[in-house]
Design a protein around this motif. Sequence first.
Motif, PDB file in Angstrom:
ATOM      1  N   ALA A  83       0.733  -1.171  -0.046  1.00 50.63           N
ATOM      2  CA  ALA A  83       0.038   0.204  -0.096  1.00 50.63           C
ATOM      3  C   ALA A  83       0.775   1.259  -0.242  1.00 50.63           C
ATOM      4  CB  ALA A  83      -0.916  -0.108   1.265  1.00 50.63           C
ATOM      5  N   TYR A  84       2.060   1.206   0.384  1.00 54.61           N
ATOM      6  CA  TYR A  84       2.972   2.464   0.227  1.00 54.61           C
ATOM      7  C   TYR A  84       3.125   2.719  -1.031  1.00 54.61           C
ATOM      8  CZ  TYR A  84       5.786   3.406   4.643  1.00 54.61           C
ATOM      9  OH  TYR A  84       6.182   3.667   5.730  1.00 54.61           O
ATOM     10  N   TRP A  85       2.847   1.760  -1.805  1.00 49.40           N
ATOM     11  CA  TRP A  85       3.373   1.965  -3.624  1.00 49.40           C
ATOM     12  C   TRP A  85       1.836   2.022  -4.250  1.00 49.40           C
ATOM     13  CZ3 TRP A  85       7.841   3.070  -5.413  1.00 49.40           C
ATOM     14  CH2 TRP A  85       9.088   2.775  -4.601  1.00 49.40           C
ATOM     15  N   PHE A  86       0.868   1.532  -3.915  1.00 53.22           N
ATOM     16  CA  PHE A  86      -0.321   1.684  -4.767  1.00 53.22           C
ATOM     17  C   PHE A  86      -1.376   2.581  -4.258  1.00 53.22           C
ATOM     18  CE2 PHE A  86      -2.054  -1.968  -1.909  1.00 53.22           C
ATOM     19  CZ  PHE A  86      -3.505  -1.474  -1.435  1.00 53.22           C
ATOM     20  N   THR A  87      -1.159   3.498  -3.124  1.00 52.52           N
ATOM     21  CA  THR A  87      -1.926   4.251  -2.445  1.00 52.52           C
ATOM     22  C   THR A  87      -1.433   5.774  -2.679  1.00 52.52           C
ATOM     23  OG1 THR A  87      -1.277   4.205  -0.196  1.00 52.52           O
ATOM     24  CG2 THR A  87      -3.149   2.592  -1.047  1.00 52.52           C
ATOM     25  N   SER A  88      -2.170   6.708  -3.032  1.00 60.72           N
ATOM     26  CA  SER A  88      -1.473   7.964  -3.310  1.00 60.72           C
ATOM     27  C   SER A  88      -0.803   8.608  -2.069  1.00 60.72           C
ATOM     28  CB  SER A  88      -2.561   8.863  -3.903  1.00 60.72           C
ATOM     29  OG  SER A  88      -3.753   9.098  -3.047  1.00 60.72           O
ATOM     30  N   SER A  89      -1.441   8.048  -0.961  1.00 57.56           N
ATOM     31  CA  SER A  89      -1.000   8.830   0.484  1.00 57.56           C
ATOM     32  C   SER A  89       0.131   8.091   1.077  1.00 57.56           C
ATOM     33  CB  SER A  89      -2.208   8.789   1.275  1.00 57.56           C
ATOM     34  OG  SER A  89      -2.732   7.299   1.542  1.00 57.56           O
ATOM     35  N   THR A  90       0.870   6.850   0.270  1.00 59.45           N
ATOM     36  CA  THR A  90       1.675   5.856   0.685  1.00 59.45           C
ATOM     37  C   THR A  90       1.260   5.383   2.250  1.00 59.45           C
ATOM     38  OG1 THR A  90       2.844   7.710   2.058  1.00 59.45           O
ATOM     39  CG2 THR A  90       3.689   7.339  -0.107  1.00 59.45           C
ATOM     40  N   SER A  91       0.005   5.191   2.280  1.00 58.72           N
ATOM     41  CA  SER A  91      -0.656   4.377   3.287  1.00 58.72           C
ATOM     42  C   SER A  91      -0.367   4.669   4.804  1.00 58.72           C
ATOM     43  CB  SER A  91      -0.295   2.936   2.992  1.00 58.72           C
ATOM     44  OG  SER A  91      -1.122   2.147   3.948  1.00 58.72           O
ATOM     45  N   PHE A  92      -0.825   5.749   5.345  1.00 56.00           N
ATOM     46  CA  PHE A  92      -0.562   5.826   6.733  1.00 56.00           C
ATOM     47  C   PHE A  92      -1.681   4.748   7.238  1.00 56.00           C
ATOM     48  CE2 PHE A  92       1.453   9.406   5.207  1.00 56.00           C
ATOM     49  CZ  PHE A  92       1.854  10.500   6.299  1.00 56.00           C
ATOM     50  N   ALA A  93      -2.970   4.914   7.123  1.00 57.59           N
ATOM     51  CA  ALA A  93      -3.905   3.732   7.465  1.00 57.59           C
ATOM     52  C   ALA A  93      -3.845   3.720   8.995  1.00 57.59           C
ATOM     53  CB  ALA A  93      -3.771   2.763   6.886  1.00 57.59           C
ATOM     54  N   ASN A  94      -3.525   4.913   9.896  1.00 60.45           N
ATOM     55  CA  ASN A  94      -3.486   4.654  11.270  1.00 60.45           C
ATOM     56  C   ASN A  94      -3.591   5.971  12.053  1.00 60.45           C
ATOM     57  OD1 ASN A  94      -2.476   4.531  13.930  1.00 60.45           O
ATOM     58  ND2 ASN A  94      -1.166   2.652  13.127  1.00 60.45           N
TER      59      ASN A  94
END
Length: 253
Positions: free
Chosen positions: A194-205
């Motif tokens: 998700a670091y790579w496929f999301t625009s936000s680099t995946s904080f998700a937290n």
Amino acid sequence: MTATEPAASDAMATDPSPQPAPGATPPRTPLAARAAAELVGTAALVAVVVGSGIQATQLTDDVALQLLANSTATVFGLGVLIALLGPVSGAHFNPAVTLAEWWTARRGGAGVNARELAVYVPAQIVGAIAGAVLADAMFGEPLVKWSTHDRSAGNLLLGEVVATAGLILLIFGLARTDRLRFAPVAVASYIGAAYWFTSSTSFANPAVTIGRAFTDTFAGIAPASVPGFVAMQLVGAVAGLCLVAVIFVRGRS
């Protein structure tokens, strides 16, 4: 193990006590120990994210290599932390996961209760801030310097919804199918992807988002961007639980 000790499988077979349900917090672990595990685990996670970001920017000016170094360190660090602290607290390290567990427990599933929720979330936030300060200290950065990295664009907020929804779907899907033993590898791998496929680099937290506002380095996020990120992460958590309910339908007898 000595020759006189029973094998673990034999002990489990003869133990009449009920075993914890998948996803449930270990029942005999004191709440103080679980809170400490959540604080230390979240602090270590943020120290890995922030520290590897600082190290990457010191080693190369190539942004792609910086992100690769940052994501690789996060994958390995997160996997180790889940494997180590999962048996103690469930290794949430994330208020969105804790809130989702609390909700499923209210609906009759396994998870934390309201008292545990009230202890876990502050521990995670304090740990995240401490982890950012620790990383800055290790690399000679100002201990607290608000990030100037603006992340308020709408496409980044959408990325956070997607990243968090996928994380919740993964964790609770593993729990529904009795495969939480794969969580260290599966969750770490998902975050790395998700670091790579999301625009936000995946904080998700939400806790990690708050902690990363305290460092003006590669992994930082401007304080003004934090509320939007946290709000979208909570939306993503709701979306993830809805996907779990639709996809992992419990069988009927």
